[in-house]
Write an enzyme that holds these catalytic residues in place. Structure first.
Site, PDB file in Angstrom:
ATOM      1  CE  LYS A   4      -3.805  -2.310   2.458  1.00 21.80           C
ATOM      2  NZ  LYS A   4      -4.616  -2.332   3.693  1.00 21.80           N
ATOM      3  CE1 TYR A  44      -8.979  -4.453   0.884  1.00 20.53           C
ATOM      4  CE2 TYR A  44      -8.679  -2.350  -0.222  1.00 20.53           C
ATOM      5  CZ  TYR A  44      -8.179  -3.391   0.553  1.00 20.53           C
ATOM      6  OH  TYR A  44      -6.873  -3.345   1.001  1.00 20.53           O
ATOM      7  CG  ASN A 107      -3.276  -2.633   7.133  1.00 20.44           C
ATOM      8  OD1 ASN A 107      -3.154  -2.268   5.962  1.00 20.44           O
ATOM      9  ND2 ASN A 107      -4.284  -3.371   7.559  1.00 20.44           N
ATOM     10  CG  HIS A 110      -4.659  -6.832  -0.308  1.00 18.27           C
ATOM     11  ND1 HIS A 110      -5.848  -7.007   0.361  1.00 18.27           N
ATOM     12  CD2 HIS A 110      -4.622  -7.783  -1.275  1.00 18.27           C
ATOM     13  CE1 HIS A 110      -6.506  -8.013  -0.200  1.00 18.27           C
ATOM     14  NE2 HIS A 110      -5.785  -8.493  -1.194  1.00 18.27           N
ATOM     15  CD  GLU A 121      -7.550 -10.195  -3.490  1.00 20.18           C
ATOM     16  OE1 GLU A 121      -8.439 -10.000  -2.639  1.00 20.18           O
ATOM     17  OE2 GLU A 121      -6.375 -10.500  -3.184  1.00 20.18           O
TER      18      GLU A 121
HETATM   19  P1  DAT Z   1      -6.913  -7.593   5.800  1.00 17.47           P
HETATM   20  O1  DAT Z   1      -6.238  -6.466   5.048  1.00 17.47           O
HETATM   21  O2  DAT Z   1      -6.112  -8.022   6.997  1.00 17.47           O
HETATM   22  O3  DAT Z   1      -7.311  -8.740   4.912  1.00 17.47           O
HETATM   23  P2  DAT Z   1      -9.715  -6.804   5.786  1.00 17.47           P
HETATM   24  O4  DAT Z   1      -9.824  -7.536   4.487  1.00 17.47           O
HETATM   25  O5  DAT Z   1     -10.711  -7.142   6.844  1.00 17.47           O
HETATM   26  O6  DAT Z   1      -8.268  -6.990   6.426  1.00 17.47           O
HETATM   27  O7  DAT Z   1      -9.811  -5.239   5.538  1.00 17.47           O
HETATM   28  C1  DAT Z   1      -9.192  -4.665   4.415  1.00 17.47           C
HETATM   29  C2  DAT Z   1      -8.548  -3.373   4.826  1.00 17.47           C
HETATM   30  O8  DAT Z   1      -9.554  -2.480   5.318  1.00 17.47           O
HETATM   31  C3  DAT Z   1      -7.557  -3.492   5.979  1.00 17.47           C
HETATM   32  O9  DAT Z   1      -6.271  -3.892   5.557  1.00 17.47           O
HETATM   33  C4  DAT Z   1      -7.565  -2.108   6.533  1.00 17.47           C
HETATM   34  C5  DAT Z   1      -9.022  -1.690   6.377  1.00 17.47           C
HETATM   35  N1  DAT Z   1      -9.757  -1.995   7.610  1.00 17.47           N
HETATM   36  C6  DAT Z   1     -10.172  -3.206   8.033  1.00 17.47           C
HETATM   37  N2  DAT Z   1     -10.817  -3.128   9.210  1.00 17.47           N
HETATM   38  C7  DAT Z   1     -10.800  -1.818   9.526  1.00 17.47           C
HETATM   39  C8  DAT Z   1     -11.296  -1.072  10.637  1.00 17.47           C
HETATM   40  N3  DAT Z   1     -11.942  -1.665  11.648  1.00 17.47           N
HETATM   41  N4  DAT Z   1     -11.084   0.262  10.644  1.00 17.47           N
HETATM   42  C9  DAT Z   1     -10.424   0.868   9.625  1.00 17.47           C
HETATM   43  N5  DAT Z   1      -9.936   0.237   8.553  1.00 17.47           N
HETATM   44  C10 DAT Z   1     -10.119  -1.098   8.503  1.00 17.47           C
HETATM   45 MG    MG Z   2      -8.752  -8.874   3.414  1.00 14.42          MG
END
Ligand code: DAT
Ligand code: MG
Length: 145
Positions: A4, A44, A107, A110, A121
Site C-alpha cells: 500500500k 474490496y 497497515n 494487502h 485479485e
Molecule cells: P486484511 O487487510 O487483513 O485482509 P480486511 O480484508 O478485513 O483486512 O480489511 C481490508 C482493509 O480495510 C484493511 O487492511 C484495513 C481496512 N480496515 C479493516 N478493518 C478496519 C477497521 N476496523 N477500521 C479501519 N480500517 C479497517
Molecule cells: Mg482482506
C-alpha cells in the site's frame, strides 16, 4: 499481495518484497499501478457496507500500489502469517504489520485470504501475459522435491 501507499512512502517496498524472496517464494508478477475508484471498490467488494469502506476506498483511490503475484508452497496461507493481523497493534513482532505499521488504516500491505480471492485479485490487477512463468535456479535448495 499488494504494497500500500503508506509502505511505499515509508521506503518499505524492498523490505516487503525481500521478506517474500528470503522465505523462498517466487515473485512472478510485479507492477506499480495507480488504481481507479472502481478498481479499489472491486478489490474490496466483500467489505462493501462496512463502516470503514468509504474511507478505505477514498484512501487507496488514485495513490500508487505495488501489486505482487508470488508463488510457492503454502504461499496464500503463509503470506497471511507473514503479514500478521489486520490491526498492526495486534500483529506480533516478526510480521510485516507488526514490524512496520501502527494504524489499521496504514497497515502496509494487502494479502489475499484464500485461493479463490487470490485468483480473483490476480485477474483484477494483472493481464495473463503480465504473470511470468519461470523456474528459480535455487528451487532444489528451497524444496526437497
Ligand atoms: P486484511 O487487510 O487483513 O485482509 P480486511 O480484508 O478485513 O483486512 O480489511 C481490508 C482493509 O480495510 C484493511 O487492511 C484495513 C481496512 N480496515 C479493516 N478493518 C478496519 C477497521 N476496523 N477500521 C479501519 N480500517 C479497517
Ligand atoms: Mg482482506
Amino acid at each position: 499481495m499488494a504494497i500500500k501507499y503508506d509502505a511505499i512512502q515509508r521506503g518499505n517496498i524492498s523490505e516487503i518484497l525481500g521478506r517474500l524472496e528470503k522465505k523462498g517464494y517466487k515473485i512472478v508478477g510485479l507492477k506499480m499501478v495507480t488504481p481507479t475508484r472502481q478498481q479499489i471498490e472491486a478489490h474490496y467488494h466483500d467489505l462493501k457496507g462496512r463502516p470503514f469502506f468509504a474511507g478505505l476506498v477514498d484512501y487507496m483511490t488514485g495513490l500508487p500500489l505495488v501489486c505482487i503475484v508470488a508463488e510457492g508452497k503454502g504461499v496464500i496461507s503463509y503470506s497471511r502469517v507473514m503479514i500478521g493481523a489486520t490491526n498492526p497493534l495486534v500483529a506480533p513482532p516478526g510480521t510485516i504489520r507488526g514490524d512496520l505499521s501502527v494504524d489499521v488504516g496504514r497497515n502496509s500491505v494487502h494479502g489475499s485470504d484464500s485461493v479463490e480471492t487470490a485468483k480473483d485479485e490476480i485477474n483484477l490487477w494483472f493481464k495473463p501475459e503480465e504473470v511470468a512463468n519461470y523456474e528459480l535456479a535455487n528451487a532444489q535448495w528451497v524444496y526437497e522435491k
